[in-house]
Every structure is written in structure tokens, then in C-alpha cells.
Design a protein around this motif. Structure first.
Motif, PDB file in Angstrom:
ATOM      1  N   GLY A  55       8.193   9.206  19.601  1.00  0.00           N
ATOM      2  CA  GLY A  55       8.465   7.785  19.702  1.00  0.00           C
ATOM      3  C   GLY A  55       8.771   7.141  18.369  1.00  0.00           C
ATOM      4  O   GLY A  55       9.289   6.034  18.310  1.00  0.00           O
ATOM      5  N   ASP A  56       8.421   7.827  17.261  1.00  0.00           N
ATOM      6  CA  ASP A  56       8.747   7.346  15.924  1.00  0.00           C
ATOM      7  C   ASP A  56       8.136   5.989  15.596  1.00  0.00           C
ATOM      8  O   ASP A  56       8.730   5.195  14.866  1.00  0.00           O
ATOM      9  CB  ASP A  56      10.268   7.272  15.713  1.00  0.00           C
ATOM     10  N   SER A  57       6.980   5.688  16.141  1.00  0.00           N
ATOM     11  CA  SER A  57       6.288   4.458  15.752  1.00  0.00           C
ATOM     12  C   SER A  57       5.635   4.667  14.395  1.00  0.00           C
ATOM     13  O   SER A  57       4.941   5.664  14.183  1.00  0.00           O
ATOM     14  CB  SER A  57       5.203   4.122  16.784  1.00  0.00           C
ATOM     15  N   THR A  58       5.859   3.724  13.482  1.00  0.00           N
ATOM     16  CA  THR A  58       5.283   3.831  12.148  1.00  0.00           C
ATOM     17  C   THR A  58       4.625   2.525  11.741  1.00  0.00           C
ATOM     18  O   THR A  58       5.077   1.436  12.136  1.00  0.00           O
ATOM     19  CB  THR A  58       6.349   4.200  11.103  1.00  0.00           C
ATOM     20  N   TYR A  59       3.574   2.649  10.933  1.00  0.00           N
ATOM     21  CA  TYR A  59       2.836   1.491  10.443  1.00  0.00           C
ATOM     22  C   TYR A  59       2.426   1.746   8.993  1.00  0.00           C
ATOM     23  O   TYR A  59       2.197   2.894   8.608  1.00  0.00           O
ATOM     24  CB  TYR A  59       1.596   1.237  11.303  1.00  0.00           C
ATOM     25  N   TYR A  60       2.316   0.652   8.231  1.00  0.00           N
ATOM     26  CA  TYR A  60       1.984   0.769   6.809  1.00  0.00           C
ATOM     27  C   TYR A  60       0.988  -0.295   6.398  1.00  0.00           C
ATOM     28  O   TYR A  60       1.004  -1.423   6.892  1.00  0.00           O
ATOM     29  CB  TYR A  60       3.255   0.599   5.962  1.00  0.00           C
ATOM     30  N   ALA A  61       0.142   0.067   5.441  1.00  0.00           N
ATOM     31  CA  ALA A  61      -0.697  -0.928   4.792  1.00  0.00           C
ATOM     32  C   ALA A  61       0.181  -1.851   3.954  1.00  0.00           C
ATOM     33  O   ALA A  61       1.220  -1.424   3.431  1.00  0.00           O
ATOM     34  CB  ALA A  61      -1.737  -0.234   3.907  1.00  0.00           C
ATOM     35  N   ASP A  62      -0.223  -3.094   3.815  1.00  0.00           N
ATOM     36  CA  ASP A  62       0.560  -4.057   3.034  1.00  0.00           C
ATOM     37  C   ASP A  62       0.763  -3.581   1.598  1.00  0.00           C
ATOM     38  O   ASP A  62       1.789  -3.863   0.980  1.00  0.00           O
ATOM     39  CB  ASP A  62      -0.132  -5.420   3.035  1.00  0.00           C
ATOM     40  N   SER A  63      -0.210  -2.851   1.070  1.00  0.00           N
ATOM     41  CA  SER A  63      -0.153  -2.412  -0.326  1.00  0.00           C
ATOM     42  C   SER A  63       0.953  -1.394  -0.588  1.00  0.00           C
ATOM     43  O   SER A  63       1.343  -1.192  -1.743  1.00  0.00           O
ATOM     44  CB  SER A  63      -1.499  -1.822  -0.738  1.00  0.00           C
ATOM     45  N   VAL A  64       1.468  -0.756   0.464  1.00  0.00           N
ATOM     46  CA  VAL A  64       2.502   0.269   0.263  1.00  0.00           C
ATOM     47  C   VAL A  64       3.796  -0.044   1.007  1.00  0.00           C
ATOM     48  O   VAL A  64       4.792   0.676   0.850  1.00  0.00           O
ATOM     49  CB  VAL A  64       1.991   1.658   0.694  1.00  0.00           C
ATOM     50  N   LYS A  65       3.789  -1.087   1.799  1.00  0.00           N
ATOM     51  CA  LYS A  65       4.963  -1.416   2.615  1.00  0.00           C
ATOM     52  C   LYS A  65       6.174  -1.655   1.724  1.00  0.00           C
ATOM     53  O   LYS A  65       6.097  -2.358   0.714  1.00  0.00           O
ATOM     54  CB  LYS A  65       4.662  -2.654   3.460  1.00  0.00           C
ATOM     55  N   GLY A  66       7.292  -1.051   2.087  1.00  0.00           N
ATOM     56  CA  GLY A  66       8.510  -1.179   1.307  1.00  0.00           C
ATOM     57  C   GLY A  66       8.654  -0.143   0.214  1.00  0.00           C
ATOM     58  O   GLY A  66       9.726   0.004  -0.372  1.00  0.00           O
ATOM     59  N   ARG A  67       7.566   0.575  -0.090  1.00  0.00           N
ATOM     60  CA  ARG A  67       7.608   1.603  -1.139  1.00  0.00           C
ATOM     61  C   ARG A  67       7.381   3.009  -0.566  1.00  0.00           C
ATOM     62  O   ARG A  67       7.929   3.981  -1.079  1.00  0.00           O
ATOM     63  CB  ARG A  67       6.545   1.329  -2.196  1.00  0.00           C
TER      64      ARG A  67
END
Length: 123
Positions: A55-67
Motif C-alpha cells: 500500500g506504500d503508506s508512509t509516515y515521518y516524525a516532524d524532525s525528519v520530514k522533508g529530509r
């Protein structure tokens, strides 16, 4: 026998990149939520990212989002974490982990863990 084996850590300068890998065996990789969790010196576990490869669902902590970018290869049963624009505060032991069925941001609920790989960001 379940195994999670991380690799790819090392020493990198600020602004640099690393790609972590986690080879999984002993369970149905695509049926589990897969996670990256880190532990900085003297601190507790910090949830970094999650993926359900079916399903390719992904989630990130704010501290690493975009990096950071998490991905998985179901054919190879391997989890990846591409880390760009690394900062000194990203220095930690990085662990991959797995949890069946429901996702969670609480590392205490994860079923399986790897041994970790050290990432050090320093000039």
C-alpha cells in the motif's frame, strides 16, 4: 526465526547523506508495519518513520520530514531509510522494527527489533 539486520550507518559531515538498510527474514514482510526508531546518546527511543509496504503508506516524525525517505522492497524483504541534509542532532543508533496489524508510534509496542546501526553526524 525472525531477524532484522541493519546496515549502512557511519560517520558523515553535516549536510551529507546516508542510506540505511534493514534485511528482514522469518516473517511476512509485506504484512507488517515497518519502522525506523533512533536513540541518541543519553536519550530515549524516538520514532522516526513508518511504512506499510503493501500500500506504500508512509509516515515521518516532524524532525525528519522533508529530509528522510523510507521505502521497502517486498521482493528483497528489505527496508530502507534515505537520509539527506543530515544534522548533528540526527546522531543516534538507528533501529528497524516491525509490528503486525495496527500501526503505532510507540516503540514499546513493536514486535521485532534489529540490533541497530550507528549514525554519527559531525564535522
Amino acid at each position: 526465526q525472525v531477524q532484522l539486520v541493519e546496515s549502512g550507518g557511519g560517520l558523515v559531515q553535516p549536510g551529507g547523506s546516508l542510506r540505511l538498510s534493514c534485511a528482514a527474514s522469518g516473517f511476512t514482510f509485506s504484512s507488517y508495519w515497518m519502522y525506523w526508531v533512533r536513540q541518541a546518546p543519553g536519550k530515549g527511543f524516538e520514532w522516526v518513520s513508518a511504512i506499510k509496504t503493501a500500500g506504500d503508506s508512509t509516515y515521518y516524525a516532524d524532525s525528519v520530514k522533508g529530509r528522510f525517505t523510507v521505502s521497502g522492497d517486498n521482493a528483497k524483504n528489505t527496508l530502507y531509510l534515505q537520509m539527506n541534509s543530515l544534522k548533528p542532532e540526527d546522531t543516534a543508533i538507528y533501529y528497524c522494527a516491525a509490528k503486525y496489524y495496527q500501526p503505532s508510534r510507540d516503540p514499546g509496542e513493536y514486535d521485532y527489533w534489529g540490533q541497530g546501526t550507528q549514525v554519527t553526524v559531525s564535522s
